[in-house]
Design a protein around this motif. Structure first.
Motif, PDB file in Angstrom:
ATOM      1  N   PHE A   1     -73.109  30.597  44.431  1.00 41.34           N
ATOM      2  CA  PHE A   1     -73.322  31.631  45.453  1.00 41.34           C
ATOM      3  C   PHE A   1     -73.796  31.049  46.788  1.00 41.34           C
ATOM      4  O   PHE A   1     -73.864  31.764  47.786  1.00 41.34           O
ATOM      5  N   GLY A   2     -74.143  29.761  46.782  1.00 38.97           N
ATOM      6  CA  GLY A   2     -74.619  29.144  48.017  1.00 38.97           C
ATOM      7  C   GLY A   2     -75.977  29.679  48.446  1.00 38.97           C
ATOM      8  O   GLY A   2     -76.232  29.831  49.645  1.00 38.97           O
ATOM      9  N   VAL A   3     -76.838  29.983  47.466  1.00 44.40           N
ATOM     10  CA  VAL A   3     -78.170  30.515  47.768  1.00 44.40           C
ATOM     11  C   VAL A   3     -79.222  29.521  47.301  1.00 44.40           C
ATOM     12  O   VAL A   3     -78.968  28.668  46.449  1.00 44.40           O
ATOM     13  N   SER A   4     -80.423  29.624  47.853  1.00 47.63           N
ATOM     14  CA  SER A   4     -81.488  28.673  47.511  1.00 47.63           C
ATOM     15  C   SER A   4     -82.282  29.088  46.284  1.00 47.63           C
ATOM     16  O   SER A   4     -82.906  28.252  45.626  1.00 47.63           O
ATOM     17  N   THR A   5     -82.279  30.394  45.964  1.00 50.13           N
ATOM     18  CA  THR A   5     -83.026  30.869  44.802  1.00 50.13           C
ATOM     19  C   THR A   5     -82.223  31.948  44.065  1.00 50.13           C
ATOM     20  O   THR A   5     -81.425  32.659  44.671  1.00 50.13           O
ATOM     21  N   ILE A   6     -82.472  32.036  42.769  1.00 49.48           N
ATOM     22  CA  ILE A   6     -81.919  33.120  41.956  1.00 49.48           C
ATOM     23  C   ILE A   6     -83.094  33.957  41.462  1.00 49.48           C
ATOM     24  O   ILE A   6     -84.073  33.431  40.926  1.00 49.48           O
ATOM     25  N   HIS A   7     -83.000  35.258  41.651  1.00 46.39           N
ATOM     26  CA  HIS A   7     -84.040  36.177  41.198  1.00 46.39           C
ATOM     27  C   HIS A   7     -83.718  36.638  39.772  1.00 46.39           C
ATOM     28  O   HIS A   7     -82.571  36.570  39.338  1.00 46.39           O
ATOM     29  N   SER A   8     -84.741  37.108  39.072  1.00 43.11           N
ATOM     30  CA  SER A   8     -84.551  37.612  37.708  1.00 43.11           C
ATOM     31  C   SER A   8     -85.324  38.905  37.519  1.00 43.11           C
ATOM     32  O   SER A   8     -86.378  39.106  38.131  1.00 43.11           O
ATOM     33  N   GLU A   9     -84.789  39.748  36.649  1.00 43.84           N
ATOM     34  CA  GLU A   9     -85.476  40.985  36.257  1.00 43.84           C
ATOM     35  C   GLU A   9     -85.797  40.893  34.776  1.00 43.84           C
ATOM     36  O   GLU A   9     -84.962  40.466  33.972  1.00 43.84           O
ATOM     37  N   TYR A  10     -87.029  41.243  34.434  1.00 45.30           N
ATOM     38  CA  TYR A  10     -87.450  41.243  33.026  1.00 45.30           C
ATOM     39  C   TYR A  10     -87.743  42.678  32.619  1.00 45.30           C
ATOM     40  O   TYR A  10     -88.671  43.307  33.133  1.00 45.30           O
ATOM     41  N   GLY A  11     -86.911  43.190  31.751  1.00 51.78           N
ATOM     42  CA  GLY A  11     -87.107  44.541  31.266  1.00 51.78           C
ATOM     43  C   GLY A  11     -86.476  44.668  29.904  1.00 51.78           C
ATOM     44  O   GLY A  11     -85.728  43.800  29.469  1.00 51.78           O
ATOM     45  N   MET A  12     -86.776  45.739  29.210  1.00 44.84           N
ATOM     46  CA  MET A  12     -86.175  45.968  27.900  1.00 44.84           C
ATOM     47  C   MET A  12     -86.217  47.446  27.568  1.00 44.84           C
ATOM     48  O   MET A  12     -86.948  48.226  28.196  1.00 44.84           O
ATOM     49  N   THR A  13     -85.417  47.812  26.585  1.00 42.47           N
ATOM     50  CA  THR A  13     -85.288  49.213  26.181  1.00 42.47           C
ATOM     51  C   THR A  13     -86.640  49.846  25.907  1.00 42.47           C
ATOM     52  O   THR A  13     -86.877  51.010  26.238  1.00 42.47           O
ATOM     53  N   GLU A  14     -87.536  49.085  25.303  1.00 44.68           N
ATOM     54  CA  GLU A  14     -88.815  49.639  24.844  1.00 44.68           C
ATOM     55  C   GLU A  14     -89.852  49.764  25.954  1.00 44.68           C
ATOM     56  O   GLU A  14     -90.955  50.265  25.712  1.00 44.68           O
ATOM     57  N   LEU A  15     -89.531  49.312  27.160  1.00 48.90           N
ATOM     58  CA  LEU A  15     -90.452  49.399  28.295  1.00 48.90           C
ATOM     59  C   LEU A  15     -89.932  50.389  29.328  1.00 48.90           C
ATOM     60  O   LEU A  15     -88.724  50.618  29.425  1.00 48.90           O
ATOM     61  N   LEU A  16     -90.847  50.921  30.131  1.00 47.19           N
ATOM     62  CA  LEU A  16     -90.444  51.746  31.271  1.00 47.19           C
ATOM     63  C   LEU A  16     -90.807  51.058  32.588  1.00 47.19           C
ATOM     64  O   LEU A  16     -90.789  51.686  33.646  1.00 47.19           O
ATOM     65  N   SER A  17     -91.149  49.781  32.526  1.00 47.36           N
ATOM     66  CA  SER A  17     -91.471  49.017  33.738  1.00 47.36           C
ATOM     67  C   SER A  17     -90.733  47.685  33.694  1.00 47.36           C
ATOM     68  O   SER A  17     -90.337  47.226  32.624  1.00 47.36           O
ATOM     69  N   GLN A  18     -90.587  47.073  34.867  1.00 48.65           N
ATOM     70  CA  GLN A  18     -89.908  45.781  34.984  1.00 48.65           C
ATOM     71  C   GLN A  18     -90.806  44.789  35.706  1.00 48.65           C
ATOM     72  O   GLN A  18     -91.586  45.165  36.589  1.00 48.65           O
ATOM     73  N   ALA A  19     -90.666  43.532  35.321  1.00 47.14           N
ATOM     74  CA  ALA A  19     -91.273  42.441  36.077  1.00 47.14           C
ATOM     75  C   ALA A  19     -90.143  41.712  36.796  1.00 47.14           C
ATOM     76  O   ALA A  19     -88.988  41.734  36.357  1.00 47.14           O
ATOM     77  N   TYR A  20     -90.469  41.063  37.912  1.00 51.46           N
ATOM     78  CA  TYR A  20     -89.451  40.374  38.706  1.00 51.46           C
ATOM     79  C   TYR A  20     -89.881  38.942  39.002  1.00 51.46           C
ATOM     80  O   TYR A  20     -91.062  38.656  39.204  1.00 51.46           O
ATOM     81  N   SER A  21     -88.885  38.068  39.031  1.00 52.43           N
ATOM     82  CA  SER A  21     -89.092  36.684  39.445  1.00 52.43           C
ATOM     83  C   SER A  21     -88.233  36.413  40.663  1.00 52.43           C
ATOM     84  O   SER A  21     -87.036  36.719  40.670  1.00 52.43           O
ATOM     85  N   LYS A  22     -88.852  35.837  41.687  1.00 52.59           N
ATOM     86  CA  LYS A  22     -88.100  35.493  42.897  1.00 52.59           C
ATOM     87  C   LYS A  22     -87.693  34.024  42.922  1.00 52.59           C
ATOM     88  O   LYS A  22     -86.944  33.616  43.795  1.00 52.59           O
ATOM     89  N   ASP A  23     -88.199  33.243  41.958  1.00 52.90           N
ATOM     90  CA  ASP A  23     -87.843  31.820  41.921  1.00 52.90           C
ATOM     91  C   ASP A  23     -88.464  31.179  40.687  1.00 52.90           C
ATOM     92  O   ASP A  23     -89.531  31.597  40.212  1.00 52.90           O
TER      93      ASP A  23
END
Length: 326
Positions: free
Chosen positions: A225-247
């Motif tokens: 993608f020619g980007v310096s970082t890849i972000h990630s989302e951490y979530g699952m069926t059993e949760l109603l909230s998400q955590a995020y990673s920016k790097d």
């Protein structure tokens, strides 16, 4: 009863602890599955003096039981994808507004106003089944983005490539949210140099490809993608909230969610920060199901509230949540 608005007004660690204790007492009294689990451990609210003392319900219970702390009608059932022949987890949601509040406020905390982004969702495996909480979240974010270009993509990678290049040329802020194997499919066919696009991976290979360690996956995606970082989302069926990673795969939680780790040899022992172990999650948005969940993920939690995911327990089944085995 606990006012859901209190969940999203947490500002300090003390407020989090106080509300977590109230939620535990509420769920002990109103969730028959969780109450039975606590009774088997001989744990009563009068024994609890800190959040580390609270029992964490094994996530497998969402496969075998209706985990509910509310007698209100079910508004939505979210289910995990599972593998062929396996039993899916089911999260019975009695108040969808709590989920919507959670993912909207969580997104805004980490990324700002949703309306600032064109949201592109490359989630083919999730679109191909019913009951995905990730699809529900993406649908709402797409609607709220107010950009005509926002939308879902299944197998139309050429169209997505053309749109990404068009948005890039127009300087529009874009969020490309995709399952890992589909993002890899895209960069194997096309190469990009994206300056205005956040690339966020939301999950593993789901049996479509060989599992990759996160650093290998992210390096491949960064180059493609020619980007310096890849972000990630951490979530699952059993949760109603998400955590995020920016790097670097380091995740951060919204104020109403926290991660602890448990000893892999003694599931009832919460470890000190920095030690690897089983990931336990407190998600106070789960007020109407169970807010205290022992997942099948391995990771480390840090004192500043961040955490990283290292893989899964060997005996756990492969599911379509957000993990790549390391």
């Amino acid at each position: 009863m606990i006012d859901p608005r209190d969940i999203f007004n947490i500002q300090t660690q003390t407020e989090f602890k106080d509300l977590a204790m109230k939620v535990f007492k509420f769920q002990f009294e109103n969730n028959s599955v969780y109450r039975s689990f606590c009774d088997l451990l001989y744990v009563h609210p009068s024994d609890i003096t800190s959040i580390k003392d609270i029992p964490f319900l094994p996530i497998q219970f969402f496969k075998s039981h209706r985990v509910l702390s509310s007698s209100k009608p079910i508004e939505k059932i979210f289910s995990s994808s599972g593998t062929t022949g396996s039993v899916s987890s089911k999260h019975y949601v009695t108040d969808l507004s709590i989920y919507e509040n959670s993912f909207q406020k969580g997104f805004e905390q980490f990324y700002g106003n949703i309306k600032d982004y064109v949201i592109l969702a490359l989630l083919p495996s999730y679109l191909e089944r019913e009951g995905s909480s990730l699809i529900y979240m993406a649908e709402v974010l797409i609607k709220q983005s107010k950009h005509k270009e926002s939308g879902f993509y299944l197998n139309n990678l050429t169209e997505l490539k053309d749109l990404l290049l068009k948005l890039e040329s127009e300087g529009k802020k874009t969020l490309l949210m995709g399952v890992s194997f589909a993002l890899l499919d895209l960069v194997e066919q096309y190469q990009f140099q994206l300056k205005n696009t956040i690339v966020m991976e939301t999950g593993g290979m789901k049996g479509r490809r060989k599992e990759m360690i996160r650093t290998e996956l992210h390096n491949t995606l960064k180059e493609g993608f020619g980007v310096s970082t890849i972000h990630s989302e951490y979530g699952m069926t059993e949760l109603l909230s998400q955590a995020y990673s920016k790097d670097h795969g380091i995740f951060n939680c919204p104020p109403w969610m926290q991660v602890l780790t448990r000893d892999t040899e003694d599931a009832l022992t919460i470890q000190d920060y920095g030690k690897s172990g089983g990931i336990n999650i407190i998600d106070l948005a789960n007020i109407n199901s169970c807010a205290f969940i022992a997942t099948q993920d391995l990771g480390r939690a840090y004192q500043n509230g961040s955490f990283e995911v290292m893989g899964r327990f060997d005996y756990s089944d492969i599911r379509g949540c957000n993990l790549m085995v390391l």
